[in-house]
Scaffold this active site. Structure first.
Site, mmCIF file in Angstrom:
data_model
loop_
_atom_site.group_PDB
_atom_site.id
_atom_site.type_symbol
_atom_site.label_atom_id
_atom_site.label_comp_id
_atom_site.label_asym_id
_atom_site.label_seq_id
_atom_site.Cartn_x
_atom_site.Cartn_y
_atom_site.Cartn_z
ATOM 1 N N LYS A 177 27.441 46.935 51.499
ATOM 2 C CA LYS A 177 26.456 46.841 52.620
ATOM 3 C C LYS A 177 27.000 47.084 53.942
ATOM 4 C CE LYS A 177 24.653 44.353 55.034
ATOM 5 N NZ LYS A 177 24.106 44.947 56.609
ATOM 6 N N GLY A 206 31.154 35.053 58.306
ATOM 7 C CA GLY A 206 32.244 34.919 57.295
ATOM 8 C C GLY A 206 32.165 33.376 56.782
ATOM 9 N N SER A 207 31.957 32.489 57.573
ATOM 10 C CA SER A 207 31.861 31.095 56.902
ATOM 11 C C SER A 207 30.385 30.992 55.854
ATOM 12 C CB SER A 207 31.575 30.156 58.012
ATOM 13 O OG SER A 207 31.037 28.865 57.665
ATOM 14 N N LYS A 208 29.479 31.733 56.171
ATOM 15 C CA LYS A 208 28.323 31.817 55.100
ATOM 16 C C LYS A 208 28.506 32.446 53.822
ATOM 17 C CE LYS A 208 24.345 31.992 58.612
ATOM 18 N NZ LYS A 208 23.528 32.730 59.250
ATOM 19 N N GLU A 254 38.043 39.044 56.835
ATOM 20 C CA GLU A 254 38.629 39.613 57.842
ATOM 21 C C GLU A 254 37.936 39.472 59.284
ATOM 22 O OE1 GLU A 254 41.236 41.262 57.925
ATOM 23 O OE2 GLU A 254 41.769 41.261 55.899
ATOM 24 N N GLY A 279 33.844 40.974 59.510
ATOM 25 C CA GLY A 279 32.633 40.671 60.417
ATOM 26 C C GLY A 279 32.805 39.229 61.390
ATOM 27 N N SER A 280 31.808 38.790 61.783
ATOM 28 C CA SER A 280 32.193 37.249 62.694
ATOM 29 C C SER A 280 32.397 36.286 61.915
ATOM 30 C CB SER A 280 31.003 37.266 63.556
ATOM 31 O OG SER A 280 29.799 36.985 62.648
ATOM 32 N N GLU A 288 35.815 35.209 71.548
ATOM 33 C CA GLU A 288 36.098 36.563 71.463
ATOM 34 C C GLU A 288 34.852 37.222 72.407
ATOM 35 O OE1 GLU A 288 35.106 38.365 67.647
ATOM 36 O OE2 GLU A 288 36.936 39.554 67.744
ATOM 37 N N LEU A 291 23.566 48.315 62.191
ATOM 38 C CA LEU A 291 23.662 49.280 63.314
ATOM 39 C C LEU A 291 24.350 50.582 63.028
ATOM 40 C CD1 LEU A 291 24.746 46.393 65.795
ATOM 41 C CD2 LEU A 291 22.516 47.715 65.912
ATOM 42 N N CYS A 315 38.582 43.906 66.548
ATOM 43 C CA CYS A 315 38.820 42.752 66.324
ATOM 44 C C CYS A 315 40.185 42.355 66.568
ATOM 45 C CB CYS A 315 38.744 42.354 64.649
ATOM 46 S SG CYS A 315 39.506 43.686 63.709
ATOM 47 N N ASP A 333 26.093 57.026 66.219
ATOM 48 C CA ASP A 333 25.596 55.939 65.759
ATOM 49 C C ASP A 333 26.303 54.768 66.479
ATOM 50 O OD1 ASP A 333 24.082 54.331 63.813
ATOM 51 O OD2 ASP A 333 25.538 54.918 62.250
#
Ligand code: NAD
Length: 491
Positions: A177, A235-237, A252, A230-231, A385, A181, A286, A91
């Protein structure tokens, strides 16, 4: 491999009937079709979690009872370690030994939080010495409620474990969730939880697109807490979605972590830890130490050794023995990393080794391990990043200069320092603005120790007892114990 969602203890088809392809990044073959959950499925999952929390046994049973389920899940994971590791490699692309390491860690995470669930029973309350003898007070911990967890693709089962284990130990119920991917092992976690007889609705797993299933989970008014890895943009959303209903939130996010190598370092050890810090897991980490500072006196020798050792890394399908660098997770990720390397080159950076797709691979999302030098401080390659096997290396003269450059970043997840002078290493560790500092190593991660970032790298801490606190509320219970009346209105 499964093709249903895990909701309320049962396997169910997504309401829309939609699927998404699961691609082996080493071969580019579609190996499976995952179930594409939508907002309606998320709603059912949240309702199941809500019912299990509000009316089910889970938050009401003792920590010791919950620990039994967590240990059964740990055993279930361990019993299938080889199979789950193979699924992870198909995967995600990571080499089998890395996948086995992750799966073992995921099992260990459930055992660790089983211990902490038992600990909750041993210390159910904390007496509080209040300043007025007419009262006694205590603090107790209670589960936050329904938690929504949204996780990335770089450590699929392990990231699930980091959230599911503490949430369940605390007495929360959860909707997970996974990243679209890499959903295969997260779905297996549902099967393992079911085999462990976890009560229905305690853990629900909805796979599907982030912008659809993920956003629906973040927006759902019946979710009490969101835990996201995640990104930064997503994260902001999540934080914005949480703000509307004042959901608890832990994030994170990304990093551009520095690694300071001083002249007194053991050269071989420094080269190896720098490699481990950026090439482990294809650099899709990360906390990858992607900005390396090497003190002037050893810079040239260090670079030569790093280039020499980097050339020896065996690239290939993660299922082949001896492979140390697999493909990146997706074509998109490969394209982004290659574009970042090209941009670095056009911004003036030089490529000491790597820089493209490796020769001899017609298929698969492979990128060579790459060392960049002379990277301008204002360039994206230095500041942003890349999330691939790409490291920027630059010389420095003094400790203060290196610390200032290291801290000059919007991120603050991790940092590393290499020196045989313990006092210096401690001094530098104290000066670095990061949530995790490694001395004479890079990347070792322990379930017992706090994990999380400063600045834009996130909010809150996972793992250890801090990870459990993410899923607990603190309640104050105060009692009036005086023989005398209060006497404010009625004398
Ligand atoms: P991503 O932010 O795109 O996706 C992460 C998760 O969020 C996935 O499950 C995705 O489906 C979901 N998502 C996407 N859009 C969403 C939305 N609008 N609402 C809700 N959920 C949504 O990140 P990624 O590409 O999967 O992972 C790579 C990034 O994650 C890197 O930036 C890396 O630094 C970071 N990361 C951080 C840590 C850490 O511990 N701090 C660990 C792993 C990865």
């Amino acid at each position: 491999m499964r093709n249903e969602l895990f909701i309320d203890g049962r396997w169910v088809k997504p309401i829309s009937g939609g699927t998404f392809p699961i691609i082996n990044p080493a071969t580019e073959e579609v190996v499976h079709h995952g179930p594409a959950g939508t907002a309606e499925d998320v709603d059912l999952a949240v309702k199941a979690a809500r019912k299990a929390f509000d009316h089910g046994p889970w938050p009401r049973m003792s920590g010791t009872e919950r620990a039994r389920y967590l240990r059964a899940i740990a055993t279930g994971i361990r019993n299938r370690l080889t199979e789950l590791a193979r699924m992870e490699t198909i995967d995600n692309g990571k080499p089998i030994p890395e996948a086995e390491w992750d799966i073992g860690d995921a099992a260990g995470c459930f055992d660790f939080y089983a211990d902490l669930a038992e600990e909750l029973d041993r210390n159910p309350e904390e007496p509080i010495a209040v300043s007025d003898a007419r009262f006694t007070s205590k603090a107790v911990k209670e589960p936050v409620g329904v938690a929504g967890a949204i996780i990335p693709w770089n450590y699929p089962l392990l990231m699930a474990a980091w959230k599911v284990a503490p949430a369940l130990a605390a007495g929360c119920t959860m909707v997970l969730k996974p990243a679209e991917l890499t959903s295969i092992t997260a779905m297996e976690l549902g099967a393992i939880a079911r085999a462990a007889d976890l009560p229905p609705g305690v853990l629900n797993i909805v796979t599907g697109a982030g912008s659809v299933a993920g956003q629906a989970l973040a927006d759902h008014p019946d979710v009490d807490k969101l835990a996201f890895t995640g990104s930064v943009p997503v994260g902001s959303k999540i934080m914005q979605a949480a703000a509307r209903d004042i959901k608890r939130v832990s994030l994170e996010l990304g990093g551009k972590s520095p690694f300071l190598v001083f002249e007194d370092s053991d050269l071989d050890a420094a080269v190896e830890w720098v490699m481990f810090g950026i090439f482990w897991n294809q650099g899709e980490v990360c906390s990858a130490t992607s900005r390396v500072f090497v003190q002037e006196g050893i810079y040239e020798t260090f670079l030569e050794r790093l280039v020499e050792e980097t050339k020896k890394i065996k690239i290939g399908d993660g299922q082949e023995p001896g492979v140390l660098l697999g493909p990146l997770v997706s074509r998109r990720q490969m394209d982004q990393v290659l574009a970042a390397i090209d941009k670095a080159r056009s911004d003036g950076a030089k490529i000491a080794v790597g820089g493209g797709r490796p020769a001899g691979f017609n298929k698969g999302f492979y990128v060579e391990p790459t060392v960049l030098v002379d990277v301008p401080l204002e360039s994206d390659a230095w500041k942003e990043e890349i999330f691939g096997p790409v490291v920027c290396v630059r010389p420095f003269a003094t400790e203060n200069e290196a610390i200032a450059l290291a801290n000059d970043s919007k991120f603050g997840l991790a940092a590393a320092v290499m020196s045989t002078d313990d006092a210096r290493a401690d001094r530098v560790a104290a000066a670095l603005r990061a949530g995790i500092v490694w001395i004479n190593c890079s990347q070792p991660t322990f379930t017992e120790a706090p994990w999380g970032g400063y600045k834009q790298s996130g909010i809150g801490r996972e793992l250890g007892r801090w990870g459990l606190d993410n899923y607990l509320e603190t309640k104050q219970i105060t009692r009036f114990v005086s023989e005398e009346r209060w006497g404010w209105y009625i004398k």
